[in-house]
Design a protein around this motif. Structure first.
Motif, mmCIF file in Angstrom:
data_model
loop_
_atom_site.group_PDB
_atom_site.id
_atom_site.type_symbol
_atom_site.label_atom_id
_atom_site.label_comp_id
_atom_site.label_asym_id
_atom_site.label_seq_id
_atom_site.Cartn_x
_atom_site.Cartn_y
_atom_site.Cartn_z
ATOM 1 N N VAL A 1 0.858 -1.185 0.000
ATOM 2 C CA VAL A 1 0.000 0.000 0.000
ATOM 3 C C VAL A 1 0.891 1.232 0.000
ATOM 4 C CG1 VAL A 1 -1.648 1.385 1.317
ATOM 5 C CG2 VAL A 1 -1.949 -1.088 1.165
ATOM 6 N N ASN B 1 -3.696 -3.467 5.300
ATOM 7 C CA ASN B 1 -2.831 -4.154 4.348
ATOM 8 C C ASN B 1 -2.522 -5.545 4.899
ATOM 9 O OD1 ASN B 1 -1.004 -4.890 2.387
ATOM 10 N ND2 ASN B 1 0.607 -3.493 3.063
ATOM 11 N N THR C 1 3.673 -1.121 3.845
ATOM 12 C CA THR C 1 2.826 0.070 3.792
ATOM 13 C C THR C 1 3.707 1.313 3.866
ATOM 14 O OG1 THR C 1 1.002 -1.078 4.894
ATOM 15 C CG2 THR C 1 0.942 1.325 4.896
ATOM 16 N N THR D 1 -0.902 -3.300 9.261
ATOM 17 C CA THR D 1 -0.152 -4.071 8.277
ATOM 18 C C THR D 1 0.110 -5.450 8.875
ATOM 19 O OG1 THR D 1 0.895 -2.033 7.469
ATOM 20 C CG2 THR D 1 1.903 -4.121 6.841
#
Length: 414
Positions: free
Chosen positions: A48, A63, A95, A111
């Protein structure tokens, strides 16, 4: 067709009812069965990238990356689950967040990377499981960076990264949970956060967590457990690193936790008989670094554990047969540096082998334990606090333990 005599008709109806009842009972006793085999050879990578300028509302980011994943539940019937999950490729979630100007809403960023992931639950029916999870010599990583040209997080932040090689979670209500869970990881497991900000006038927390093998079992409402858990971690390292930095922060926290093997179990309403067997060869390290020139409250915490077991039974009988061996170095480091502010809290904790077991005192609880713990590696903890100007209170602690075992009988936990 001649009409049956009344007594013959009654007998026919009774026989039909008995057959229907027998069929219903048989169906209720016949368990659902799941046979799962998953093999992932290639890489699984998710990323991301987010660029935000002067956001007026919340900024949510999710994510996730999964090598193999299995989930499901049953209600009112028993479940027999046989599962095999194998991962050979890289699993990574990354991320990158760039913030410009004022972010007025809360930054919520998660994440999460997992090599093998299993989740199953049974409600009102027994759960029997035979599970094997294997991760080869690869990498499981979760990383997040937050920065930009002088970002100002007006609404605060909640940011986390989680990396787990093998994860298994079981839930049950009114069930007997039995079987074997085997987890083997030869992977490097890493979770990292780097946050560089200018101004945070609200609570902000940054958490990194890495685990080689993780098993969690929770059973409630007249349930019981009869389980065997075996966990092996042998990759190069299991690390968690958090670096949270600000020019001016009102309430800033950076936390890091790294664990090679972890088994956490809780039961309510019946007996719990559990065998746990953990071995770690990996280096385990947790680092938390927090800096803020001006600060209201600042917290830096790091915890590193090679092997961890926690088993609680909110009922009468608990039996634990625990074996833990660690030969990988364990280290936790936590630090804070600031110039002018109020309160600073810094703590670092390292443990080679840890086991906790408890039962219910009000239930006339009984505990039977066989415990063997062997640690042959260094266990280190470092905590550092630096205040260059003025502050109000400073609390700093460091703890390092080779083997820790705690068993007790207490009141019910809710």
């Amino acid at each position: 067709m001649a009409r049956p005599a009344p007594n013959r008709l009654a007998g026919t109806i009774a026989a039909m009812a008995m057959c229907a009842a027998a069929a219903t009972e048989a169906a209720a006793q016949d368990p659902s069965r799941v046979l799962n085999q998953q093999l992932q050879l290639g890489d699984v990578i998710s990323g991301v990238t987010l660029n935000v300028e002067d956001a007026s509302g919340e900024v949510p980011v999710t994510n996730t990356a999964r090598g193999n994943q299995l989930s499901g539940s049953v209600e009112g019937v028993a479940l027999d689950l046989a599962s095999s999950q194998t991962l050979q490729g890289v699993t990574a979630a990354t991320t990158a967040i760039t913030l410009t100007g004022d972010t007025r809403g809360t930054l919520n960023a998660t994440t999460d990377a997992r090599g093998n992931d299993l989740a199953s639950a049974a409600y009102g029916g027994d759960l029997s499981i035979e599970s094997s999870q294997t991760v080869g010599p690869t990498e499981v990583t979760a990383a997040a960076t937050i920065g930009g040209p002088a970002p100002r997080l007006i609404g605060g932040a909640s940011v986390s990264t989680t990396a787990i090689a093998n994860a298994a979670a079981l839930g049950a209500t009114g069930s007997a949970v039995s079987g074997v869970l085997i987890q083997n990881s030869d992977a490097g497991v890493r979770a990292d956060i780097l946050a560089e900000t200018q101004y945070i006038p609200a609570p902000a927390e940054f958490i990194s967590q890495s685990t080689g093998n993780q098993a969690a079992v929770n059973s409630w409402a007249n349930s019981g457990q009869a389980l065997t858990l075996r966990q092996r971690q042998s990759g190069d390292a299991v690390t968690a690193t958090t670096s949270a930095n600000a020019g001016n922060a009102w309430d800033l926290a950076g936390r890091a936790r790294a664990t090679a093997n972890q088994s956490v179990l809780y039961n309510q309403g019946g007996s719990a008989v559990v065998t746990t067997d953990q071995s770690n060869l990996s280096r385990v390290r947790a680092d938390s670094v927090v800096t803020s020139y001006d600060f209201g409250a600042a917290t830096a915490r790091a915890a590193a554990t090679a092997n961890e077991v926690s088993i609680g039974n909110n009922d009468r009988y608990l039996e634990i047969d625990n074996a833990q061996v660690n030969s990988g170095g364990v280290e936790a480091s936590a630090s804070f540096a600031g110039t002018n502010g109020y309160d600073a809290y810094v703590a670092a904790e390292s443990v080679g082998n840890s086991v906790v077991g408890y039962a219910c005192a009000q239930c006339a609880g009984e505990i039977n334990v066989t415990n063997t713990q062997t640690n042959s590696a260094g266990v280190l903890a470092h905590a550092t606090t630096t205040i260059a100007g003025s502050g109000r209170s400073v609390a700093t602690s460091a703890s390092a333990v080779g083997n820790s075992a705690t068993f007790y009988v207490s009141g019910p936990r809710h």
